[in-house]
Scaffold this active site. Structure first.
Site, short mmCIF file in Angstrom:
data_model
loop_
_atom_site.label_atom_id
_atom_site.label_comp_id
_atom_site.label_asym_id
_atom_site.label_seq_id
_atom_site.Cartn_x
_atom_site.Cartn_y
_atom_site.Cartn_z
N GLU A 285 0.82 -1.21 0.00
CA GLU A 285 0.00 0.00 0.00
C GLU A 285 0.85 1.26 0.00
O GLU A 285 0.42 2.31 -0.43
CB GLU A 285 -0.93 0.01 1.23
N HIS A 306 8.15 -26.64 -1.46
CA HIS A 306 7.53 -27.73 -2.19
C HIS A 306 6.43 -27.23 -3.11
O HIS A 306 5.62 -28.01 -3.60
CB HIS A 306 7.01 -28.79 -1.22
N LYS A 420 -14.19 0.16 -3.77
CA LYS A 420 -15.26 0.55 -2.85
C LYS A 420 -16.35 1.29 -3.60
O LYS A 420 -17.54 1.06 -3.39
CB LYS A 420 -14.69 1.47 -1.76
#
Ligand code: PA5
Length: 444
Positions: A285, A306, A420
């Protein structure tokens, strides 16, 4: 103190020290409050400005929750959640959740997703529990957190009665504005303020992180002491070679400029999974702006050797690694000898499990460096509050310097608004009528 080893960073010392002047400029502008985002520099001297009285006050509220709750749900998202979870998980017994003998309340997290099943299962789990809630939101209006809090408040009041609920619900939010503040004031909840000048992802050393960490039973004074010592160790007058924040910021920017666009945070201790997540948010951010920025990724080794191990060893050479290396584990466990030795592991008999882990770490470092992956190591003596306080402040300050070297504002996050706006338009939130209309047209 924690240390930074950049000897395998595959960049020359000259390339790193070429950043000296720019680093000094960034540090000066942080100190003088003249950098981009200078409204949000409250974290810079937060450790040294935190008083014992303030910590006692937090501890007092934590004790009230500890005495009255078997479970405490921390509602928050992003910077209002990840720091607390990172520290609590790093310090907790890995099976505390299953084995808790009632010494500390169980800490659960909500308000960080909108999964209906998650919330349903949480509310089901809480039936019959003496639970409390810490509602954390700086803006006080974040949808994920507000949704979860509405459910939790109702359930807490129904299960424990309004009077007790008032005692076991705590708000951490803005001093004046936002729905969380309005509710806290109206209901008379104990509340703490998130300072205006501390952004979410830099807020773990405010009550945002400190209260949940204290409720979980950990020593917040030692955490702050670690951060204070790191604040001193990384002051502006410490030269780049000895200043691990400056060095980390300069090294990762040098790597970025040489085409290493992805930084992978690595741990060799499963307890550090959420430390990786906190770091990812802090750096993602802060730096991902203006179509620039190192992409922060994270892996848990040896588990992910792995899976992602193949890509790291052999995929596109655009990556570098930063390993959080814990020198000494808290417990000692030796490999037993076995008469039949069917698994062929008797050569490890009598050795500590950590010795094997350390050889996995060293072997991985050598292999990745041979494969052209620069490797940085943050060496942490042990996983305790004092060292984690150092780690937190180290990453915060290095992040600010690094973002300024990249010439972005490390303290805003304009990019998170887009989803948003669309979500509110799609849900038909009052005030979004124009956007809802535009959305209908766009989706046909
Ligand atoms: O770092 C940030 O500012 C964000 O990640 C916020 O912490 C996150 O969006 C939550 O915001 P709020 O605390 O306002 O609910």
């Amino acid at each position: 103190m924690i240390k930074l080893d950049t000897s395998k960073a595959l960049v020359s010392a000259e390339t790193v020290t070429a950043f000296r002047e720019k680093v000094a400029e960034a540090q000066k502008s942080l100190e003088a409050g003249t950098c981009a985002g200078n409204d949000f520099l409250g974290w810079l001297h937060l450790p040294s400005e935190t008083t014992p009285d303030f910590l006692d006050d937090i501890q007092l509220t934590a004790d009230t929750l500890r005495q009255n709750c078997d479970t405490v749900v921390v509602a928050g998202i992003g910077g209002s959640y990840l720091g607390a979870r990172a520290v609590i998980e790093a310090l907790s017994n890995s099976f505390a959740w299953l084995t808790n003998k009632g010494k500390n309340p169980d800490i659960l997290f909500a308000g960080n997703n909108i999964g209906e099943d998650y919330l349903y299962e949480l509310t089901e789990y809480l039936k019959g529990k003496s639970f409390g809630v810490i509602n954390i939101s700086k803006s006080g209006t974040t949808t994920e957190t507000a949704l979860a809090f509405r459910l939790l408040k109702k359930q807490c009041e129904e299960q424990r009665g309004k009077e007790t609920a008032r005692k076991v619900i705590v708000a951490i939010t803005d001093a004046r504005k936002g729905a969380a503040r309005t509710t806290a004031d109206k209901e008379g909840y104990r509340s703490f303020v998130i300072p205006d000048n501390v952004g979410g992802r830099f807020s773990v050393l405010t009550p945002v992180g400190l209260l949940p960490i204290a409720v979980a039973g950990f020593d917040i004074k030692a955490l702050i002491k670690g951060a204070q010592d790191m604040e001193k160790q990384t002051a502006n007058d410490v030269p780049l070679e000895e200043n691990i924040c400056a060095k980390y910021a300069a090294t990762r920017n040098a790597l970025y400029q040489s085409g290493k666009k992805i930084e992978i945070m690595v741990n060799f201790q499963p307890k550090l999974h959420y430390m990786n997540e906190w770091w990812k948010q802090l750096y993602g951010e802060s730096e991902g702006k203006g179509h620039k920025g190192i992409f922060p990724a994270a892996v848990d080794f040896s588990t992910d050797l792995h899976s992602m191990g193949q890509w790291i060893q052999d995929g596109e050479r655009t990556i570098f690694e930063t390993v959080i290396s814990i020198e000494t584990p808290e417990h000692c466990l030796l490999f037993p000898s076995d008469e039949e030795n069917l698994d062929g592991l008797n050569f490890l008999s009598g050795k500590r499990v950590d010795e094997v882990n350390k050889m996995a770490e060293l072997g991985t470092q050598l292999a990745h460096v041979d494969g052209g992956v620069p490797n940085l190591r943050l060496i942490v003596p042990r996983l305790d509050e004092y060292n984690l306080g150092q780690v937190i402040y180290f990453f915060e300050k290095a992040c600010a310097i690094s973002g300024l070297l990249l010439e972005v504002n490390p303290f805003n996050q304009p990019g998170v608004e887009a989803y948003k706006k669309n979500m509110f338009a799609l849900l038909g939130k009052p005030g979004y009528e124009k956007e809802t209309e535009a959305m209908k047209k766009r989706l046909g």
